[in-house]
Motif scaffolding. Structure first.
Motif, PDB file in Angstrom:
ATOM      1  N   ARG A  30      -2.915  -9.104  -2.412  1.00 25.16           N
ATOM      2  CA  ARG A  30      -3.600  -7.826  -2.638  1.00 25.16           C
ATOM      3  C   ARG A  30      -4.434  -7.380  -1.439  1.00 25.16           C
ATOM      4  O   ARG A  30      -4.484  -6.185  -1.121  1.00 25.16           O
ATOM      5  CB  ARG A  30      -4.509  -7.920  -3.883  1.00 25.16           C
ATOM      6  N   THR A  51       0.768   1.853  -0.291  1.00 26.47           N
ATOM      7  CA  THR A  51       0.238   3.020  -1.006  1.00 26.47           C
ATOM      8  C   THR A  51       0.710   3.068  -2.455  1.00 26.47           C
ATOM      9  O   THR A  51       1.680   2.403  -2.837  1.00 26.47           O
ATOM     10  CB  THR A  51       0.678   4.314  -0.301  1.00 26.47           C
ATOM     11  N   LYS A  52       0.042   3.890  -3.241  1.00 23.75           N
ATOM     12  CA  LYS A  52       0.457   4.098  -4.629  1.00 23.75           C
ATOM     13  C   LYS A  52       1.861   4.672  -4.689  1.00 23.75           C
ATOM     14  O   LYS A  52       2.655   4.323  -5.571  1.00 23.75           O
ATOM     15  CB  LYS A  52      -0.529   5.030  -5.341  1.00 23.75           C
ATOM     16  N   LYS A  53       2.170   5.561  -3.753  1.00 25.92           N
ATOM     17  CA  LYS A  53       3.508   6.149  -3.732  1.00 25.92           C
ATOM     18  C   LYS A  53       4.565   5.085  -3.451  1.00 25.92           C
ATOM     19  O   LYS A  53       5.638   5.078  -4.071  1.00 25.92           O
ATOM     20  CB  LYS A  53       3.602   7.249  -2.681  1.00 25.92           C
ATOM     21  N   GLN A  54       4.292   4.188  -2.514  1.00 29.69           N
ATOM     22  CA  GLN A  54       5.249   3.133  -2.222  1.00 29.69           C
ATOM     23  C   GLN A  54       5.459   2.231  -3.429  1.00 29.69           C
ATOM     24  O   GLN A  54       6.592   1.862  -3.747  1.00 29.69           O
ATOM     25  CB  GLN A  54       4.776   2.318  -1.012  1.00 29.69           C
ATOM     26  N   LYS A  55       4.383   1.885  -4.121  1.00 34.12           N
ATOM     27  CA  LYS A  55       4.512   1.071  -5.330  1.00 34.12           C
ATOM     28  C   LYS A  55       5.334   1.811  -6.390  1.00 34.12           C
ATOM     29  O   LYS A  55       6.191   1.216  -7.052  1.00 34.12           O
ATOM     30  CB  LYS A  55       3.133   0.724  -5.881  1.00 34.12           C
ATOM     31  N   LYS A  56       5.055   3.107  -6.544  1.00 35.65           N
ATOM     32  CA  LYS A  56       5.789   3.916  -7.522  1.00 35.65           C
ATOM     33  C   LYS A  56       7.268   3.984  -7.161  1.00 35.65           C
ATOM     34  O   LYS A  56       8.148   3.823  -8.020  1.00 35.65           O
ATOM     35  CB  LYS A  56       5.178   5.316  -7.576  1.00 35.65           C
TER      36      LYS A  56
END
Length: 397
Positions: A102, A109-114
């Motif tokens: 972590r 990023t949140k977008k990459q995780k999404k």
């Protein structure tokens, strides 16, 4: 002013108590993982681009599962290519699990995780900071780098994923590291360790069936996978150094050993063992270079040789003893790896392989400057001040 000093005192007291109690409870619940001696075929990589080319090719050829744990995956175009490949394989129906530390991979990023999850990649962070020991958990990192492909091919070593690891950071230059590809019996131990870490992070139990543990073929080289969980590594390194009869070469980006481990290095030199230590001339983190300097004078006075690698950044984590055994893995020769990080190393007991590794280290020494007592005696007052401060916080560097 009094209130400010009181606040500082309270914060420092909290940090000290948090760290000590966090480590106390960690030691109480941790067990020593043990894997047996195995035989596998091993391939050594010292250049990031060569490793990436090989790793990505093997990932592209996967047909059942891809399990990957990294300490650091950066947020840059090199890392994005890696993530795109994993998403492509997941879309093809291959099981893809990606586990990232972590803190080490904080720039994901949140977008990459999404995107990863929407494209079928099973993704999770591990070692997420949490109460009640927040400060300790922030520092207790999963520093392992493990890849397992179809249960047949494994990787471990010092490289992470990002542009600097293929020499594209102009400040650090060419990145020098040591990383292994393993094919044979040892892969099952990498698989077990990944599954343990995955279960610990997600509570998602991966079944232990033949799909994940295909019958391994024995390779040619005797070795042992050695995971450590912020405990036991100090004694493992001490035992390794104690067995040296003629020569030890230690390569590490951060030379900040514990008192007991440092004394064992000095003892080895005093009993006639030739001790060579390779560290980087450049630094990739604040104060880590300065924290190593207080060790150099006692080393030189004991007859050891210290070299600072200047042809780029030296990130290798390696110990070679007597052309009989070498250790390649993720653990640095520092207090953080000894007492905080979760690491995984490979001890290799094959004379020809060890000789080849030794030759590569001799090549690294050719691109290093030797540290002398004269150089140490001529350090500036400012430099010595930095070193004194770095010593105070060396356990957290």
């Amino acid at each position: 002013m009094e209130l400010i000093l009181l606040a500082i005192f309270i914060i420092l007291l909290w940090v000290a108590i948090d760290y000590r109690l966090g480590r106390f409870y960690h030691i109480k619940r941790v067990s020593k993982p043990e894997f047996p001696l195995r035989k596998s075929n091993l391939t050594l990589f010292t250049k990031g681009q060569e490793l990436y080319d090989d790793l990505y090719k093997k990932i592209s050829e996967a047909n059942h599962h891809i399990h990957i744990l990294f300490y650091i995956v950066k947020n840059d175009y090199v890392s994005q290519r890696f993530l795109d490949l994993l998403m492509k394989k997941a879309q093809e129906g291959v099981e893809v699990r990606l586990l990232l530390d972590r803190i080490g991979s904080k720039n994901i990023t949140k977008k990459q995780k999404k995107d990863l999850k929407e494209n079928g990649v099973l993704f999770s962070f591990c070692h997420i900071p949490k109460l009640p020991f927040l400060f300790y958990s922030i520092n207790e990192r999963n520093h392992r780098k493990i890849t397992v492909i179809d249960g047949k091919i494994g990787y471990l070593g010092g490289f992470n994923i990002g542009k600097e690891y293929i020499g594209l950071d102009p400040k650090l230059g060419e990145w020098r590291d040591y990383h292994l590809r393993i094919e044979g019996e040892g892969v099952q131990d990498l698989q077990k360790q990944f599954i343990y870490d995955w279960d610990d992070a997600t509570n998602d139990v991966i079944p232990t069936n033949s799909s994940y543990y295909p019958s391994p073929l024995a390779g040619k080289l005797l070795h042992k996978i050695v995971p450590t969980n912020a405990v036991y590594l100090e004694q493992i390194f001490i035992d390794l150094i104690k067995q040296a009869k003629s020569e030890i070469t230690i390569g590490t980006p951060y030379f900040i050993p514990s008192p007991a481990l440092f004394q064992e290095v000095l003892n080895a030199s005093k009993r006639g063992v030739h001790v060579n230590i390779i560290v980087p001339l450049k630094a990739d983190h604040p104060l880590v270079r300065e924290a190593a300097f207080p060790y150099f004078k006692p080393l030189l006075q004991a007859g050891c040789k210290v070299y600072r690698y200047y042809a780029g950044f030296f990130h290798a984590k390696i110990i070679v003893v007597d052309e009989e055994v070498c250790d390649i893995g993720t653990a640095n020769f520092d207090k953080r790896s000894l007492y905080l990080n979760h690491e995984i190393n490979c001890f290799i007991y094959d004379t020809e392989f060890v000789k080849d590794v030794k030759q590569k280290l001799l090549h690294d020494i050719e691109f290093s400057e030797e540290v002398t007592l004269e150089f140490l005696d001529n350090r500036s007052f400012l430099q010595r001040g930095k070193e004194a401060f770095s010593t105070l916080v060396s356990g957290l560097l």
